[in-house]
Design a protein around this motif. Structure first.
Motif, short mmCIF file in Angstrom:
data_model
loop_
_atom_site.label_atom_id
_atom_site.label_comp_id
_atom_site.label_asym_id
_atom_site.label_seq_id
_atom_site.Cartn_x
_atom_site.Cartn_y
_atom_site.Cartn_z
N LEU A 1 -38.41 -54.57 0.77
CA LEU A 1 -37.53 -55.44 0.58
C LEU A 1 -36.42 -54.87 -0.27
N GLN A 2 -35.43 -55.75 -0.51
CA GLN A 2 -34.29 -55.30 -1.72
C GLN A 2 -35.10 -54.97 -2.72
N PRO A 3 -34.70 -54.29 -3.93
CA PRO A 3 -35.41 -54.16 -5.15
C PRO A 3 -35.48 -55.48 -5.99
N LEU A 4 -36.42 -55.46 -6.33
CA LEU A 4 -37.18 -56.69 -7.23
C LEU A 4 -37.85 -56.31 -8.39
N GLU A 5 -38.00 -57.52 -8.96
CA GLU A 5 -39.16 -57.14 -10.46
C GLU A 5 -40.43 -57.23 -10.01
N VAL B 1 -41.05 -51.45 -4.00
CA VAL B 1 -39.55 -51.46 -4.32
C VAL B 1 -39.48 -51.92 -5.54
N VAL B 2 -40.39 -52.30 -6.32
CA VAL B 2 -40.27 -53.01 -7.83
C VAL B 2 -39.42 -51.81 -8.45
N THR B 3 -38.37 -52.70 -9.09
CA THR B 3 -37.31 -51.87 -10.07
C THR B 3 -37.09 -52.70 -11.11
N GLU B 4 -37.44 -52.05 -12.18
CA GLU B 4 -37.12 -52.45 -13.65
C GLU B 4 -36.42 -51.43 -14.17
N LEU B 5 -35.73 -50.52 -13.62
CA LEU B 5 -35.09 -49.34 -14.25
C LEU B 5 -34.12 -49.61 -15.69
N GLU B 6 -33.97 -49.04 -16.65
CA GLU B 6 -32.94 -49.21 -17.55
C GLU B 6 -31.75 -48.69 -16.73
N SER C 1 -27.10 -41.40 -11.13
CA SER C 1 -27.82 -40.34 -10.14
C SER C 1 -26.86 -38.99 -10.81
N GLY C 2 -25.81 -39.12 -11.15
CA GLY C 2 -24.79 -38.09 -11.37
C GLY C 2 -23.78 -38.05 -10.45
N SER C 3 -23.66 -38.83 -9.32
CA SER C 3 -22.64 -39.00 -8.38
C SER C 3 -22.46 -40.78 -8.36
N PRO C 4 -21.07 -40.85 -8.65
CA PRO C 4 -20.69 -42.35 -8.21
C PRO C 4 -21.08 -42.85 -7.01
N HIS C 5 -21.46 -42.15 -5.97
CA HIS C 5 -21.66 -42.65 -4.61
C HIS C 5 -22.84 -43.04 -4.38
N ILE C 6 -23.81 -42.69 -5.57
CA ILE C 6 -25.08 -42.70 -5.31
C ILE C 6 -25.94 -43.46 -6.53
N THR C 7 -26.49 -44.60 -6.35
CA THR C 7 -27.24 -45.10 -7.59
C THR C 7 -28.58 -44.89 -7.24
N ARG C 8 -29.45 -44.26 -8.17
CA ARG C 8 -30.94 -44.20 -8.19
C ARG C 8 -31.61 -45.28 -7.70
N GLU C 9 -32.69 -45.18 -6.90
CA GLU C 9 -33.59 -46.32 -6.64
C GLU C 9 -35.08 -45.71 -6.70
N CYS C 10 -35.85 -46.61 -6.69
CA CYS C 10 -37.20 -46.23 -6.84
C CYS C 10 -38.16 -46.86 -5.49
N ILE C 11 -38.77 -46.04 -5.06
CA ILE C 11 -40.18 -46.59 -4.17
C ILE C 11 -41.18 -45.68 -4.45
N TRP C 12 -42.30 -46.63 -5.27
CA TRP C 12 -43.30 -45.80 -5.75
C TRP C 12 -44.76 -46.86 -5.67
N HIS C 13 -45.75 -46.36 -6.28
CA HIS C 13 -47.13 -46.87 -6.30
C HIS C 13 -47.13 -47.78 -7.19
N ALA C 14 -46.36 -49.07 -7.17
CA ALA C 14 -46.04 -49.90 -8.16
C ALA C 14 -47.66 -50.74 -8.23
N LEU C 15 -48.09 -51.04 -7.21
CA LEU C 15 -49.36 -52.02 -7.25
C LEU C 15 -50.45 -51.16 -7.94
N GLY D 1 -45.15 -53.31 -20.43
CA GLY D 1 -45.09 -54.11 -19.13
C GLY D 1 -44.04 -54.08 -18.13
N ARG D 2 -43.13 -53.11 -18.26
CA ARG D 2 -42.09 -52.92 -17.44
C ARG D 2 -41.80 -51.15 -17.17
N ALA D 3 -41.72 -50.85 -15.92
CA ALA D 3 -41.50 -49.46 -15.58
C ALA D 3 -40.02 -49.13 -15.71
N VAL D 4 -39.61 -48.63 -16.95
CA VAL D 4 -38.38 -48.48 -17.23
C VAL D 4 -37.55 -47.15 -16.63
#
Length: 361
Positions: free
Chosen positions: A76-80, A128-133, A139-153, A192-195
């Motif tokens: 899905l779209q990023p969520l907490e 898609v859990v996203t709780e980034l600071e 990312s270093g480029s204004p055209h790209i925002t970092r996103e995370c897809i990871w083993h949250a569960l 309790g948050r993956a920052v």
């Protein structure tokens, strides 16, 4: 409370029936390439997989009556993080998601099977859990925002297991957790948050058994414009045929270790390079936590390999105590989350139904 948990994967559909968190039935239904080739998309496998689960439950003599059905969360779209109610709108978004991955079927199957027996449908801590600071999103480029897809569960489940083992609450700890599977995700968990965490699916961080991790940007751009590969071929390459698979032709850790034991120097050097990069990612996350790390947890299928965990510990053991939780038990984690909701210990969240840019609800 009787709970049905479902975890669809690329070549299997795993499910479990739990009385509270005690497993009553666990099964992994394997799917051959020929079986799946008859479907033109992952979404089209829905009825095929659903009916196999129903048949297997009935053949085991388990009444198809549950207090909740919980499925692996989709892209899905990023969520907490947390446990979310699954409804028809969420299923619609997952059916039309631009990234067609088997995990998208987890929530859809949970919803349809919950409808069958008149109970709530849930999903928990999708990738898609996203709780980034805020600073971690750059990312270093204004055209790209970092996103995370990871083993949250699995990471959250392991964090809670560790916290319980030391008589603490997950929400009171500062942890670095490294999940090593087909991809490798390394996250800094603060209270309790993956920052901060890397994108373990699309190519970021350490290379793994089959994924590229981060690559030299200029060389990757030149490869993209070389005319030798299509976009689809390169996406497949960085997610399926890189890492150990690319260097030595296998992603099977048993085969890798056997080749090393037989004196294969290329296999040893490639594995040592993977360990080297993984250790660097773990050490980097200690900076996110300003060096205040209560523990480092190693988990995932690759954590079964003692050589890998010992070498990682040799490199990063000075940072904090290291505890190994080999493997993953995502079905049990799903069931535990659902039970927490049913018992009133975990809030049931409602997903804000945000469609992808290329489709509308």
């Amino acid at each position: 409370m009787r709970i049905l948990a479902i975890d669809p994967g690329a070549g299997s559909t795993k499910f479990g029936v739990y009385d509270d968190v005690q497993p009553l039935l666990q099964k992994s239904i394997q799917h051959t390439a020929a079986e799946l080739s008859q479907f033109d998309s992952v979404s089209a496998q829905r009825v095929f997989r659903r009916d196999l689960v129903v048949r297997a439950v009935e053949e085991a003599g388990v009444p198809f009556q549950f207090d909740a059905v919980v499925g692996r969360g989709g892209l899905l779209q990023p969520l907490e993080g947390g446990v979310y109610e699954v409804d028809e709108a969420m299923c619609h978004i997952l059916r039309h998601a631009p990234r067609q991955h088997p995990c998208n079927l987890g929530s859809i199957l949970a919803y349809e099977l919950a409808q069958r027996c008149g109970c709530p449908a849930m999903m928990a801590d999708p990738g898609v859990v996203t709780e980034l600071e805020d600073v971690a999103k750059f990312s270093g480029s204004p055209h790209i925002t970092r996103e995370c897809i990871w083993h949250a569960l699995n990471q959250r489940a392991v964090a809670r297991r560790y916290a319980e083992s030391v008589g603490r609450c997950y929400e009171d700890l500062r942890l670095i957790i490294c999940h090593m599977g087909s991809g490798t995700s390394v996250a800094a968990h603060r209270y309790g948050r993956a920052v901060d965490v890397n994108n373990a699916l699309d190519g970021e961080g350490a290379f793994s058994v089959s994924r590229s991790g981060s690559l030299p940007v200029s060389k990757l751009i030149r490869l993209c414009f070389s005319g030798e590969y299509t976009e689809a071929q390169l996406l497949h390459h960085v997610t399926r045929t890189c890492g150990l698979q690319g260097y030595i032709g296998t992603s099977d850790m048993k085969e890798v270790m056997q080749r090393i034991n037989d004196g294969d120097r290329d296999a040893r050097l490639s594995l040592d390079a993977m360990i080297f990069q993984t250790a660097k990612e773990i050490a980097a996350q200690s900076a996110v936590l300003c060096g205040k790390v209560d523990a480092i947890l190693l988990t995932g299928g690759v954590a079964h390999v003692k050589y890998v965990t010992e070498e990682i510990i040799r490199r990063i053991g000075f940072l904090a105590p290291v505890v190994v939780f080999p493997g993953e038990d995502e079905l049990a984690a799903l069931a535990q989350n659902a039970l927490g909701v049913l018992q009133g210990n975990i809030p049931l969240k409602h997903y804000c139904h945000t469609p992808y840019d290329n489709e509308t609800t």
